[in-house]
Design a protein around this motif. Structure first.
Motif, PDB file in Angstrom:
ATOM      1  N   SER A 131       0.827  -1.210   0.000  1.00 33.61           N
ATOM      2  CA  SER A 131       0.000   0.000   0.000  1.00 33.61           C
ATOM      3  C   SER A 131       0.857   1.254   0.000  1.00 33.61           C
ATOM      4  O   SER A 131       0.536   2.241  -0.668  1.00 33.61           O
ATOM      5  N   GLN A 132       1.973   1.239   0.743  1.00 30.89           N
ATOM      6  CA  GLN A 132       2.870   2.393   0.744  1.00 30.89           C
ATOM      7  C   GLN A 132       3.533   2.552  -0.615  1.00 30.89           C
ATOM      8  O   GLN A 132       3.687   3.677  -1.115  1.00 30.89           O
ATOM      9  N   ARG A 133       3.941   1.429  -1.223  1.00 27.37           N
ATOM     10  CA  ARG A 133       4.493   1.498  -2.578  1.00 27.37           C
ATOM     11  C   ARG A 133       3.471   2.083  -3.546  1.00 27.37           C
ATOM     12  O   ARG A 133       3.814   2.903  -4.412  1.00 27.37           O
ATOM     13  N   ALA A 134       2.211   1.658  -3.405  1.00 31.23           N
ATOM     14  CA  ALA A 134       1.154   2.181  -4.271  1.00 31.23           C
ATOM     15  C   ALA A 134       1.034   3.691  -4.123  1.00 31.23           C
ATOM     16  O   ALA A 134       0.963   4.424  -5.119  1.00 31.23           O
ATOM     17  N   ALA A 135       1.015   4.160  -2.871  1.00 26.83           N
ATOM     18  CA  ALA A 135       0.897   5.598  -2.628  1.00 26.83           C
ATOM     19  C   ALA A 135       2.090   6.361  -3.191  1.00 26.83           C
ATOM     20  O   ALA A 135       1.936   7.418  -3.812  1.00 26.83           O
ATOM     21  N   ASP A 136       3.285   5.825  -2.999  1.00 25.58           N
ATOM     22  CA  ASP A 136       4.500   6.497  -3.486  1.00 25.58           C
ATOM     23  C   ASP A 136       4.500   6.605  -5.006  1.00 25.58           C
ATOM     24  O   ASP A 136       4.780   7.667  -5.572  1.00 25.58           O
ATOM     25  N   VAL A 137       4.184   5.491  -5.675  1.00 34.38           N
ATOM     26  CA  VAL A 137       4.163   5.496  -7.147  1.00 34.38           C
ATOM     27  C   VAL A 137       3.043   6.408  -7.647  1.00 34.38           C
ATOM     28  O   VAL A 137       3.225   7.159  -8.615  1.00 34.38           O
ATOM     29  N   ALA A 138       1.887   6.352  -6.986  1.00 35.02           N
ATOM     30  CA  ALA A 138       0.765   7.202  -7.392  1.00 35.02           C
ATOM     31  C   ALA A 138       1.131   8.680  -7.293  1.00 35.02           C
ATOM     32  O   ALA A 138       0.840   9.467  -8.208  1.00 35.02           O
ATOM     33  N   LEU A 139       1.775   9.058  -6.201  1.00 36.94           N
ATOM     34  CA  LEU A 139       2.143  10.463  -6.028  1.00 36.94           C
ATOM     35  C   LEU A 139       3.179  10.911  -7.047  1.00 36.94           C
ATOM     36  O   LEU A 139       3.151  12.049  -7.520  1.00 36.94           O
ATOM     37  N   GLN A 140       4.090  10.005  -7.411  1.00 42.61           N
ATOM     38  CA  GLN A 140       5.060  10.328  -8.459  1.00 42.61           C
ATOM     39  C   GLN A 140       4.367  10.634  -9.776  1.00 42.61           C
ATOM     40  O   GLN A 140       4.870  11.400 -10.597  1.00 42.61           O
ATOM     41  N   ASN A 141       3.181  10.040  -9.966  1.00 38.83           N
ATOM     42  CA  ASN A 141       2.431  10.226 -11.205  1.00 38.83           C
ATOM     43  C   ASN A 141       1.217  11.142 -11.028  1.00 38.83           C
ATOM     44  O   ASN A 141       0.342  11.192 -11.888  1.00 38.83           O
ATOM     45  N   ASP A 143      -1.316  10.860  -9.259  1.00 36.76           N
ATOM     46  CA  ASP A 143      -2.574  10.123  -9.191  1.00 36.76           C
ATOM     47  C   ASP A 143      -3.022  10.141  -7.730  1.00 36.76           C
ATOM     48  O   ASP A 143      -2.815   9.193  -6.978  1.00 36.76           O
ATOM     49  N   TYR A 144      -3.651  11.236  -7.331  1.00 38.04           N
ATOM     50  CA  TYR A 144      -3.974  11.442  -5.930  1.00 38.04           C
ATOM     51  C   TYR A 144      -5.074  10.493  -5.448  1.00 38.04           C
ATOM     52  O   TYR A 144      -5.101  10.120  -4.269  1.00 38.04           O
ATOM     53  N   SER A 145      -5.945  10.099  -6.333  1.00 40.88           N
ATOM     54  CA  SER A 145      -6.997   9.163  -5.952  1.00 40.88           C
ATOM     55  C   SER A 145      -6.420   7.813  -5.539  1.00 40.88           C
ATOM     56  O   SER A 145      -6.800   7.235  -4.514  1.00 40.88           O
ATOM     57  N   ARG A 146      -5.466   7.301  -6.317  1.00 41.55           N
ATOM     58  CA  ARG A 146      -4.877   6.003  -5.986  1.00 41.55           C
ATOM     59  C   ARG A 146      -3.952   6.123  -4.772  1.00 41.55           C
ATOM     60  O   ARG A 146      -3.813   5.173  -4.010  1.00 41.55           O
ATOM     61  N   ALA A 147      -3.362   7.296  -4.579  1.00 39.83           N
ATOM     62  CA  ALA A 147      -2.577   7.504  -3.356  1.00 39.83           C
ATOM     63  C   ALA A 147      -3.481   7.391  -2.137  1.00 39.83           C
ATOM     64  O   ALA A 147      -3.125   6.753  -1.138  1.00 39.83           O
ATOM     65  N   GLN A 173      -4.218  11.754   5.808  1.00 33.67           N
ATOM     66  CA  GLN A 173      -3.443  11.911   4.574  1.00 33.67           C
ATOM     67  C   GLN A 173      -4.245  11.426   3.371  1.00 33.67           C
ATOM     68  O   GLN A 173      -4.265  12.072   2.313  1.00 33.67           O
ATOM     69  N   ALA A 174      -4.921  10.279   3.559  1.00 31.36           N
ATOM     70  CA  ALA A 174      -5.738   9.735   2.475  1.00 31.36           C
ATOM     71  C   ALA A 174      -6.850  10.704   2.102  1.00 31.36           C
ATOM     72  O   ALA A 174      -7.120  10.939   0.912  1.00 31.36           O
ATOM     73  N   MET A 175      -7.496  11.284   3.107  1.00 32.21           N
ATOM     74  CA  MET A 175      -8.572  12.237   2.825  1.00 32.21           C
ATOM     75  C   MET A 175      -8.041  13.465   2.093  1.00 32.21           C
ATOM     76  O   MET A 175      -8.679  13.984   1.168  1.00 32.21           O
ATOM     77  N   GLN A 176      -6.867  13.918   2.491  1.00 33.31           N
ATOM     78  CA  GLN A 176      -6.259  15.075   1.820  1.00 33.31           C
ATOM     79  C   GLN A 176      -6.107  14.820   0.330  1.00 33.31           C
ATOM     80  O   GLN A 176      -6.442  15.673  -0.503  1.00 33.31           O
ATOM     81  N   TYR A 177      -5.631  13.629  -0.023  1.00 32.03           N
ATOM     82  CA  TYR A 177      -5.429  13.308  -1.436  1.00 32.03           C
ATOM     83  C   TYR A 177      -6.755  13.046  -2.142  1.00 32.03           C
ATOM     84  O   TYR A 177      -6.908  13.383  -3.331  1.00 32.03           O
TER      85      TYR A 177
END
Length: 202
Positions: A131-141, A143-147, A173-177
């Motif tokens: 899940s942390q990897r997903a958030a990190d990759v999403a933020l790099q792209n 993609d705030y929803s997937r983060a 943090q999730a709500m912020q994104y």
């Protein structure tokens, strides 16, 4: 795809907006992309039919770039039927395809669903890792929803272990994104996922 376009069954508002976009698509490939997106928001009784149709059309149209997404949606269909181990096979394949294509958004999607797989099979360390990897990759792209998707699952892990303050931090943090993504589905999921002090997240 015609059956989806002509079906009058009420859909979730977001899925219905995607169906309207399908109706005005300029190409079969564009319609396919919307169909794949719709699939994630279908209910358990019909999602597999949508996922199978998406995968069939991906092959028929030779849409290589659609493969990671269509493959992941097949996993989601199985996941919603509680066939978790079978679903994980598709999530891993989707992750592999996304990485081969260097498609960060699809990589984040597959990672997030793998995180959810580990969450529901009680492998908490693996859930947090993916899940942390997903958030990190999403933020790099961007993609705030997937983060938000990934961070919510980490919040869940801490919540069920009674580590409430850390859980609230991840939910916040999730709500912020989710707000940044203007994603009402993610916001709703966060608010209904066992957080009692909702005012902290809104």
């Amino acid at each position: 795809m015609d059956s989806v376009l002509n079906d009058t069954t009420p859909l979730h508002a977001y899925a219905d907006s995607l169906r309207n976009l399908m109706r005005h698509s300029e190409s079969d490939t564009q319609s396919l992309r919307y169909l794949i997106q719709i699939t994630e928001y279908m209910t358990a009784p019909v999602i597999r039919a949508f996922a199978e149709e998406a995968n069939r059309l991906t092959k028929d149209l030779n849409c290589t770039s659609c493969q990671p997404d269509a493959t992941c949606k097949m996993g989601i269909a199985l996941f919603k039927k509680q066939q978790y181990d079978s679903a994980a096979v598709f999530f891993r394949r989707a992750l592999q395809l996304a990485q081969q294509q260097q498609n960060g958004r699809m990589e984040a999607q597959a990672l997030a669903w793998l995180g959810d797989y580990y969450r529901l099979t009680y492998r908490f360390d693996s859930c947090v890792y993916f899940s942390q990897r997903a958030a990190d990759v999403a933020l790099q792209n961007k993609d705030y929803s997937r983060a938000a998707h990934g961070l919510t699952f980490i919040g869940d892990i801490y919540r069920v272990q009674g580590i409430t303050d850390t859980a609230r931090m991840y939910y916040a943090q999730a709500m912020q994104y989710a707000v940044q993504a203007n994603d009402p589905l993610r916001k709703s999921f966060i608010l209904t996922n066992g957080v009692s002090e909702r005012s902290e997240l809104t």
